[in-house]
Design an enzyme around this catalytic site. Structure first.
Site, PDB file in Angstrom:
ATOM      1  N   ASN A 162       0.831  -1.104   0.041  1.00  0.00           N
ATOM      2  CA  ASN A 162      -0.198   0.007   0.058  1.00  0.00           C
ATOM      3  C   ASN A 162       1.097   1.291  -0.006  1.00  0.00           C
ATOM      4  O   ASN A 162       1.201   1.814   1.175  1.00  0.00           O
ATOM      5  CB  ASN A 162      -0.899   0.065   1.174  1.00  0.00           C
TER       6      ASN A 162
ATOM      7  N   ARG B 142      -1.858  -1.502  -4.212  1.00  0.00           N
ATOM      8  CA  ARG B 142      -2.656  -0.654  -4.372  1.00  0.00           C
ATOM      9  C   ARG B 142      -2.455   0.566  -5.342  1.00  0.00           C
ATOM     10  O   ARG B 142      -1.186   1.087  -5.439  1.00  0.00           O
ATOM     11  CB  ARG B 142      -3.082   0.257  -2.979  1.00  0.00           C
TER      12      ARG B 142
ATOM     13  N   HIS C 214      -9.215   7.407  -2.677  1.00  0.00           N
ATOM     14  CA  HIS C 214      -9.406   7.050  -1.261  1.00  0.00           C
ATOM     15  C   HIS C 214     -10.557   5.656  -1.386  1.00  0.00           C
ATOM     16  O   HIS C 214     -11.250   5.468  -0.158  1.00  0.00           O
ATOM     17  CB  HIS C 214      -9.473   7.985  -0.271  1.00  0.00           C
TER      18      HIS C 214
ATOM     19  N   HIS D  59     -12.095  10.661   5.066  1.00  0.00           N
ATOM     20  CA  HIS D  59     -10.749  10.115   5.094  1.00  0.00           C
ATOM     21  C   HIS D  59      -9.546  11.313   5.323  1.00  0.00           C
ATOM     22  O   HIS D  59      -9.396  12.017   4.176  1.00  0.00           O
ATOM     23  CB  HIS D  59     -10.432   9.358   3.769  1.00  0.00           C
ATOM     24  N   LEU D  60      -8.977  11.673   6.404  1.00  0.00           N
ATOM     25  CA  LEU D  60      -8.119  12.637   6.618  1.00  0.00           C
ATOM     26  C   LEU D  60      -6.749  12.113   6.951  1.00  0.00           C
ATOM     27  O   LEU D  60      -6.640  11.489   7.797  1.00  0.00           O
ATOM     28  CB  LEU D  60      -8.736  13.473   7.529  1.00  0.00           C
ATOM     29  N   GLY D  61      -5.873  12.510   6.246  1.00  0.00           N
ATOM     30  CA  GLY D  61      -4.562  12.261   6.103  1.00  0.00           C
ATOM     31  C   GLY D  61      -3.775  13.216   5.343  1.00  0.00           C
ATOM     32  O   GLY D  61      -4.027  14.499   5.179  1.00  0.00           O
TER      33      GLY D  61
ATOM     34  N   ARG E  82      -1.260  19.695  -0.784  1.00  0.00           N
ATOM     35  CA  ARG E  82      -1.920  19.810  -1.970  1.00  0.00           C
ATOM     36  C   ARG E  82      -3.081  21.079  -1.523  1.00  0.00           C
ATOM     37  O   ARG E  82      -3.534  20.907  -0.608  1.00  0.00           O
ATOM     38  CB  ARG E  82      -2.660  18.653  -2.573  1.00  0.00           C
TER      39      ARG E  82
ATOM     40  N   GLY F  99      -4.704   8.872   9.047  1.00  0.00           N
ATOM     41  CA  GLY F  99      -4.160   9.330  10.038  1.00  0.00           C
ATOM     42  C   GLY F  99      -4.690  10.685  11.010  1.00  0.00           C
ATOM     43  O   GLY F  99      -4.627  10.213  12.165  1.00  0.00           O
TER      44      GLY F  99
ATOM     45  N   GLU G 221      -8.111   9.342  12.515  1.00  0.00           N
ATOM     46  CA  GLU G 221      -8.250   8.577  13.656  1.00  0.00           C
ATOM     47  C   GLU G 221      -7.377   8.995  14.867  1.00  0.00           C
ATOM     48  O   GLU G 221      -7.743   8.666  15.842  1.00  0.00           O
ATOM     49  CB  GLU G 221      -7.335   7.224  13.108  1.00  0.00           C
TER      50      GLU G 221
ATOM     51  N   GLU H 135      -7.036  -0.715   4.597  1.00  0.00           N
ATOM     52  CA  GLU H 135      -7.066  -0.807   3.521  1.00  0.00           C
ATOM     53  C   GLU H 135      -6.260  -2.283   2.887  1.00  0.00           C
ATOM     54  O   GLU H 135      -6.597  -2.940   2.042  1.00  0.00           O
ATOM     55  CB  GLU H 135      -5.974   0.225   2.465  1.00  0.00           C
TER      56      GLU H 135
END
Length: 364
Positions: free
Chosen positions: A7, A51, A140, A168-170, A201, A289, A292, A342
């Protein structure tokens, strides 16, 4: 079937060996150069799953890797320049170390392949869209797919029943609106640049900005590099690490405080947009990341969306470790933390692909 999952992310690489019952036999993280040595110390897998962020319109389900597939994946590199090269390198290293083991590519875009036309289409000239495949692909997807199933298990619901917004926050970040267990809207689009403010980004900006910069002498490659690698939290504060941003904000650093406000303004707006696509909200899910491990992000978004019925229990939210229900008593919307897995999604995709296609010789 024992599956080795690989991954590569925009800022990480995770390798896991899963037994036939999905027990993790071994796992590691680090640079791709470590994989050959790692593989040598592991029990031999029956298959490998890698992935890939972008599958374009060609790949909407896991696919057995061969020369044709690899060539097409290379062609998609400019649509995900932070991710696709890392996945291609990982694939080459793993297949080099295990040449007789079947390899399967699993795609983040696949979960969004059936986005409704209204959500997938850009209002651009039709000829361009058809010629270049211009549409919103979403990303994601492996994380979202697992989080939807796990969240449903946690609340004892059919995955097709609740309306979910999954965050999905990382380092990379996106949101997904899920109805009927399917993606109906998402914040990333043609590339992983669209949507939320991320580590490096920019997220969504006026498309006139890069055009204006290029017109005024900034080279297109420089603009592209800045949008991918020097924007987001890094552009606002000099660091893309949310933990560092919070430390600086706690010390009163104005740039860090302003960056958090920008981050949450966009997060709130995008979450509300996802809810609007659903016509309501039953479950708010955090993963990745930051999702969580940063209770302050969860608390602030729940407060920002309180008008929709979200509220978290401060104690449970602060203590959350792994999968957790952090909903406050009496809240109309359930708020959950789901540890990203994942690897499970990749392993499941590998098994389905190889059962469907049957045994074959080594990849060409």
């Amino acid at each position: 079937m024992r599956v080795l999952t690989v991954n590569p992310g925009s800022s990480s690489l995770k390798v896991s060996l899963l037994d036939t019952d999905d027990t993790v036999l071994a796992e590691d993280s680090g640079g791709g150069h470590e994989m050959a040595g790692l593989v040598a110390d592991l029990p031999r897998p029956d298959a490998v799953g890698v992935r890939f962020v972008h599958g374009g319109t060609d790949f909407t389900a896991p696919v057995r890797v061969d020369g044709r597939v690899t060539a097409r994946l290379r062609e998609l590199t400019d649509l995900a320049p932070l991710h696709q090269p890392a996945s291609l390198r990982a694939l080459a290293e793993i297949t080099g170390a295990l040449p007789d083991v079947p390899a399967v590519a699993c795609f983040d875009t696949a979960f969004h392949a059936a986005l409704p036309d209204a959500a997938a289409a850009y209002a651009l000239p039709r000829e361009w869209c058809e010629r270049f495949g211009l549409r919103r692909y979403g990303f994601h997807g492996l994380s979202f797919s697992y989080a939807v199933r796990r969240a449903a298990e946690m609340i004892g619901a059919d995955p097709a029943a609740p309306r979910m917004v999954v965050c999905h926050l990382g380092a990379g970040a996106s949101l997904c609106a899920v109805a009927g267990g399917r993606s109906v809207d998402t914040t990333m689009g043609f590339t992983p640049l669209e949507g939320l403010v991320m580590a490096s980004r920019a997220g969504s900006i006026d498309p006139g900005i890069p055009l204006w910069l290029i017109k005024h002498g900034i080279a297109p490659a420089e603009v592209n590099d800045a949008l991918e690698r020097e924007s987001g939290l890094r552009g606002l504060t000099g660091t893309g690490d949310m933990r560092r941003v919070r430390e600086r904000a706690a010390e009163g650093d104005r740039a860090a405080l302003a960056a958090l406000d920008v981050y949450h303004h966009r997060l709130r707006a995008c979450a509300a947009a996802m809810t609007a696509s659903l016509g309501g909200l039953d479950v708010l899910v955090f993963t990745g990341g930051i999702g969580e491990h940063d209770p302050a992000v969860r608390l602030r978004l729940a407060e920002d969306l309180a008008y929709l019925g979200t509220s978290v229990d401060a104690g449970r939210n602060a203590a959350a470790d792994g999968d957790a229900d952090v909903t406050a008593a009496g809240a109309a919307v359930r708020t959950l933390v789901v540890a990203a897995r994942e690897d499970l999604e990749i392993a499941g995709g590998v098994r389905k692909c190889l059962r469907r296609d049957g045994p074959r010789g080594p990849a060409g």
